[in-house]
Design a protein around this motif. Sequence first.
Motif, PDB file in Angstrom:
ATOM      1  N   ALA A 360      29.396  21.067 131.477  1.00 45.33           N
ATOM      2  CA  ALA A 360      28.310  21.930 131.957  1.00 45.33           C
ATOM      3  C   ALA A 360      27.837  21.498 133.342  1.00 45.33           C
ATOM      4  CB  ALA A 360      27.146  21.912 130.966  1.00 45.33           C
ATOM      5  N   PHE A 361      27.746  20.189 133.576  1.00 48.72           N
ATOM      6  CA  PHE A 361      27.350  19.703 134.898  1.00 48.72           C
ATOM      7  C   PHE A 361      28.419  20.030 135.948  1.00 48.72           C
ATOM      8  CE2 PHE A 361      24.201  16.684 132.910  1.00 48.72           C
ATOM      9  CZ  PHE A 361      23.107  17.126 133.629  1.00 48.72           C
ATOM     10  N   LEU A 362      29.691  19.912 135.580  1.00 52.96           N
ATOM     11  CA  LEU A 362      30.760  20.260 136.526  1.00 52.96           C
ATOM     12  C   LEU A 362      30.690  21.737 136.911  1.00 52.96           C
ATOM     13  CD1 LEU A 362      33.808  18.319 135.001  1.00 52.96           C
ATOM     14  CD2 LEU A 362      32.670  17.848 137.189  1.00 52.96           C
ATOM     15  N   LEU A 363      30.467  22.592 135.926  1.00 51.20           N
ATOM     16  CA  LEU A 363      30.344  24.027 136.211  1.00 51.20           C
ATOM     17  C   LEU A 363      29.099  24.312 137.049  1.00 51.20           C
ATOM     18  CD1 LEU A 363      31.387  25.506 132.749  1.00 51.20           C
ATOM     19  CD2 LEU A 363      32.749  25.410 134.847  1.00 51.20           C
ATOM     20  N   LEU A 364      28.036  23.540 136.806  1.00 51.37           N
ATOM     21  CA  LEU A 364      26.827  23.690 137.627  1.00 51.37           C
ATOM     22  C   LEU A 364      27.119  23.387 139.087  1.00 51.37           C
ATOM     23  CD1 LEU A 364      23.755  23.934 138.142  1.00 51.37           C
ATOM     24  CD2 LEU A 364      23.556  21.528 137.447  1.00 51.37           C
ATOM     25  N   GLY A 365      27.829  22.292 139.337  1.00 55.84           N
ATOM     26  CA  GLY A 365      28.169  21.948 140.715  1.00 55.84           C
ATOM     27  C   GLY A 365      28.980  23.040 141.392  1.00 55.84           C
ATOM     28  N   ALA A 366      29.950  23.595 140.660  1.00 54.49           N
ATOM     29  CA  ALA A 366      30.766  24.676 141.226  1.00 54.49           C
ATOM     30  C   ALA A 366      29.920  25.918 141.500  1.00 54.49           C
ATOM     31  CB  ALA A 366      31.902  25.010 140.271  1.00 54.49           C
ATOM     32  N   ALA A 367      28.994  26.233 140.583  1.00 54.42           N
ATOM     33  CA  ALA A 367      28.148  27.413 140.754  1.00 54.42           C
ATOM     34  C   ALA A 367      27.190  27.256 141.928  1.00 54.42           C
ATOM     35  CB  ALA A 367      27.370  27.695 139.464  1.00 54.42           C
ATOM     36  N   VAL A 368      26.659  26.041 142.121  1.00 55.06           N
ATOM     37  CA  VAL A 368      25.754  25.804 143.250  1.00 55.06           C
ATOM     38  C   VAL A 368      26.509  25.946 144.569  1.00 55.06           C
ATOM     39  CG1 VAL A 368      24.346  24.045 144.389  1.00 55.06           C
ATOM     40  CG2 VAL A 368      24.158  24.363 141.927  1.00 55.06           C
ATOM     41  N   CYS A 369      27.747  25.453 144.596  1.00 50.89           N
ATOM     42  CA  CYS A 369      28.570  25.663 145.805  1.00 50.89           C
ATOM     43  C   CYS A 369      28.789  27.147 146.051  1.00 50.89           C
ATOM     44  CB  CYS A 369      29.915  24.952 145.639  1.00 50.89           C
ATOM     45  SG  CYS A 369      29.851  23.170 145.840  1.00 50.89           S
ATOM     46  N   ALA A 370      29.045  27.894 144.973  1.00 43.76           N
ATOM     47  CA  ALA A 370      29.243  29.335 145.117  1.00 43.76           C
ATOM     48  C   ALA A 370      27.981  30.023 145.619  1.00 43.76           C
ATOM     49  CB  ALA A 370      29.672  29.936 143.779  1.00 43.76           C
ATOM     50  N   MET A 371      26.807  29.541 145.216  1.00 47.02           N
ATOM     51  CA  MET A 371      25.554  30.097 145.743  1.00 47.02           C
ATOM     52  C   MET A 371      25.480  29.911 147.254  1.00 47.02           C
ATOM     53  SD  MET A 371      22.802  28.796 142.875  1.00 47.02           S
ATOM     54  CE  MET A 371      21.387  29.273 143.893  1.00 47.02           C
ATOM     55  N   GLY A 372      25.890  28.718 147.719  1.00 48.38           N
ATOM     56  CA  GLY A 372      25.855  28.469 149.149  1.00 48.38           C
ATOM     57  C   GLY A 372      26.809  29.350 149.930  1.00 48.38           C
ATOM     58  N   GLN A 373      27.914  29.739 149.283  1.00 42.55           N
ATOM     59  CA  GLN A 373      28.893  30.588 149.972  1.00 42.55           C
ATOM     60  C   GLN A 373      28.620  32.074 149.749  1.00 42.55           C
ATOM     61  OE1 GLN A 373      31.078  29.103 151.996  1.00 42.55           O
ATOM     62  NE2 GLN A 373      30.108  27.172 151.350  1.00 42.55           N
ATOM     63  N   GLY A 374      27.600  32.392 148.935  1.00 40.50           N
ATOM     64  CA  GLY A 374      27.341  33.790 148.594  1.00 40.50           C
ATOM     65  C   GLY A 374      26.275  34.448 149.430  1.00 40.50           C
ATOM     66  N   THR A 375      26.071  33.950 150.629  1.00 40.05           N
ATOM     67  CA  THR A 375      25.013  34.510 151.478  1.00 40.05           C
ATOM     68  C   THR A 375      25.435  35.811 152.161  1.00 40.05           C
ATOM     69  OG1 THR A 375      25.781  33.092 153.288  1.00 40.05           O
ATOM     70  CG2 THR A 375      23.989  32.255 151.916  1.00 40.05           C
ATOM     71  N   ALA A 376      26.702  36.202 151.988  1.00 43.14           N
ATOM     72  CA  ALA A 376      27.158  37.422 152.654  1.00 43.14           C
ATOM     73  C   ALA A 376      26.561  38.672 152.034  1.00 43.14           C
ATOM     74  CB  ALA A 376      28.690  37.495 152.617  1.00 43.14           C
ATOM     75  N   ASN A 377      26.397  38.686 150.714  1.00 42.57           N
ATOM     76  CA  ASN A 377      25.792  39.849 150.062  1.00 42.57           C
ATOM     77  C   ASN A 377      24.980  39.399 148.862  1.00 42.57           C
ATOM     78  OD1 ASN A 377      27.575  40.244 147.469  1.00 42.57           O
ATOM     79  ND2 ASN A 377      29.007  39.866 149.160  1.00 42.57           N
ATOM     80  N   VAL A 378      24.029  40.185 148.491  1.00 39.49           N
ATOM     81  CA  VAL A 378      23.088  39.807 147.448  1.00 39.49           C
ATOM     82  C   VAL A 378      23.746  39.806 146.080  1.00 39.49           C
ATOM     83  CG1 VAL A 378      22.224  42.147 147.012  1.00 39.49           C
ATOM     84  CG2 VAL A 378      20.725  40.169 146.631  1.00 39.49           C
ATOM     85  N   GLN A 379      24.774  40.640 145.848  1.00 38.68           N
ATOM     86  CA  GLN A 379      25.413  40.709 144.530  1.00 38.68           C
ATOM     87  C   GLN A 379      26.111  39.396 144.174  1.00 38.68           C
ATOM     88  OE1 GLN A 379      25.794  43.078 146.871  1.00 38.68           O
ATOM     89  NE2 GLN A 379      24.666  44.812 145.944  1.00 38.68           N
ATOM     90  N   SER A 380      26.903  38.874 145.091  1.00 38.67           N
ATOM     91  CA  SER A 380      27.610  37.621 144.812  1.00 38.67           C
ATOM     92  C   SER A 380      26.633  36.462 144.655  1.00 38.67           C
ATOM     93  CB  SER A 380      28.609  37.317 145.931  1.00 38.67           C
ATOM     94  OG  SER A 380      27.951  37.223 147.193  1.00 38.67           O
ATOM     95  N   LEU A 381      25.569  36.483 145.455  1.00 42.86           N
ATOM     96  CA  LEU A 381      24.551  35.442 145.327  1.00 42.86           C
ATOM     97  C   LEU A 381      23.865  35.519 143.965  1.00 42.86           C
ATOM     98  CD1 LEU A 381      22.885  33.137 146.530  1.00 42.86           C
ATOM     99  CD2 LEU A 381      21.385  34.856 147.571  1.00 42.86           C
ATOM    100  N   ALA A 382      23.592  36.733 143.499  1.00 43.55           N
ATOM    101  CA  ALA A 382      22.925  36.914 142.210  1.00 43.55           C
ATOM    102  C   ALA A 382      23.796  36.412 141.060  1.00 43.55           C
ATOM    103  CB  ALA A 382      22.572  38.386 142.006  1.00 43.55           C
ATOM    104  N   ILE A 383      25.095  36.720 141.098  1.00 47.04           N
ATOM    105  CA  ILE A 383      25.997  36.283 140.039  1.00 47.04           C
ATOM    106  C   ILE A 383      26.089  34.756 139.993  1.00 47.04           C
ATOM    107  CG2 ILE A 383      28.397  36.292 139.259  1.00 47.04           C
ATOM    108  CD1 ILE A 383      28.611  39.153 140.383  1.00 47.04           C
ATOM    109  N   ALA A 384      26.251  34.161 141.173  1.00 49.99           N
ATOM    110  CA  ALA A 384      26.351  32.702 141.240  1.00 49.99           C
ATOM    111  C   ALA A 384      25.056  32.039 140.763  1.00 49.99           C
ATOM    112  CB  ALA A 384      26.673  32.269 142.666  1.00 49.99           C
ATOM    113  N   THR A 385      23.918  32.635 141.097  1.00 47.30           N
ATOM    114  CA  THR A 385      22.623  32.083 140.681  1.00 47.30           C
ATOM    115  C   THR A 385      22.465  32.144 139.166  1.00 47.30           C
ATOM    116  OG1 THR A 385      21.622  32.738 142.784  1.00 47.30           O
ATOM    117  CG2 THR A 385      20.128  32.286 140.941  1.00 47.30           C
ATOM    118  N   PHE A 386      22.874  33.258 138.556  1.00 45.81           N
ATOM    119  CA  PHE A 386      22.772  33.397 137.103  1.00 45.81           C
ATOM    120  C   PHE A 386      23.661  32.365 136.403  1.00 45.81           C
ATOM    121  CE2 PHE A 386      24.236  35.189 133.063  1.00 45.81           C
ATOM    122  CZ  PHE A 386      23.017  35.428 132.446  1.00 45.81           C
ATOM    123  N   VAL A 387      24.901  32.204 136.864  1.00 48.38           N
ATOM    124  CA  VAL A 387      25.814  31.230 136.265  1.00 48.38           C
ATOM    125  C   VAL A 387      25.264  29.813 136.429  1.00 48.38           C
ATOM    126  CG1 VAL A 387      28.130  30.231 136.388  1.00 48.38           C
ATOM    127  CG2 VAL A 387      27.827  32.706 136.572  1.00 48.38           C
TER     128      VAL A 387
END
Length: 484
Positions: A360-387
Amino acid sequence: MNPQAIINHGRRTVFSRTLRPFDHGVCMSTRDIGEQNVLNVEQFIDERRFSPYQWLILFFCFLIVALDGFDTSAIGFVAPAIAKEWGVTKIALGPVLSAALVGLAIGALLAGPVADRIGRRKVLIGSVCFFGVWTIACVFATGVWQLSVFRFLTGIGLGAALPNSTTLLSEYVPARRRSLLLNVMFCGFTLGASAGGVVSAALIPDFGWRSIFLAGGIAPVLLACALVALPESVRFMVIKGWPDDRIRRVLRRIASGELVTASKFSVSDRVGEKETAPLALILSTRYRFGTLMLWLAYFMGLLVYYMLTSWMPTMIHDAGFTLRQASLVSALFPAGGVIGALGCGWLMDRFNPWRVVALAFLLLGAAVCAMGQGTANVQSLAIATFVAGVCMTGAQMSMLALAALFYPTHGRASGVAWMLGIGRLGGILGALGGGALSAAGYSMIAILTSMAAPAFVAAMALLFAVSVSNKQGSLQAAVVEPSP
């Protein structure tokens, strides 16, 4: 006691087990030792269905955790109203917002060893009443520093309540469902946090910010009165040599009227552990490495949690999104908390719990990285934030269940409490660090990417504990495996 009826396994003393079929409601899990009928209370609980009496214990512990969540979220909602009434800046309210976190750490560090000596029930009732009274005292605060002191004292009570509710419930649930039911209890935090927002929105406009503290203080005081119906931990009663009649009465309620005929009771703790001071026990050779890895993982997890919950809306807005988008995306972070907690709990009861939480912690780290890369559009940022929210809540809530599984009866309250206390320091660092990084000009991408590192460290700490224990042989394997 006939010594030939005792089997020694390493450092653990286990009574030889003779199971007989039910005979007119007479209980199983008894061992004949000489002329005495000795019952192991852990096996007694493990072999039975979850009774209405145990559901009542779960319900009370759920309410305690819910009040913790209410208090944690409500203070954020009252801060703007306090600043407006007293004419102070939000920065000046920093001591008010952080005082409870300091109190939480101190309360946890103090309460665990006390509970391992005088009982979980007494400390639990006292702590709930304590934080209720000091929450009511906040109604009468007239300045920032006075309110900060009251919030600090409230935090001490809250810090003592959570580890003891965890410990008490863990000692009343069967091993096959322990992680799941503990995480059900922790879902109360999410419910309480949601209630804090709803109640604040309903009361503050008409009755002012003091009404939140009044409601948040009366509820735990009333609950403390109801908690007199809670029993003491049956394992604690056996360890401390309480009268057999009191233990027998509790077991009969667990067994829904089944006749309990045992004349003596036992637990499976290792020889000599109950004579060791609780803090010395959790830092002893057998438990020290696991203890340090639990502290490290929980510290890192809370660092990520408080950094994200404290600064996520600000970071998202600063990244170019509107305030509305920032609010909606941030709301997705806690939305998946129940899914994460129940999912992790279910998996922990079926697989190695340390590896489940590490994943769960490993997936959290990956999801937080995805949040940082999801600034291009709100949809990708929202999905990464939920995960990220699902993984964050699942991992962090499951850490308490993991600690409860790890420690023996005599040191369980101290082990859970000290992990919470050390972890709170990570929460303070996260709350302060997010503001410092933002003030230093770091972008959202840089901050979120950096927050993946603590999540990965937490995962590695748990995996390292499993690896090292396996290399040390069968004696140390019990350190990282769930109780049988």
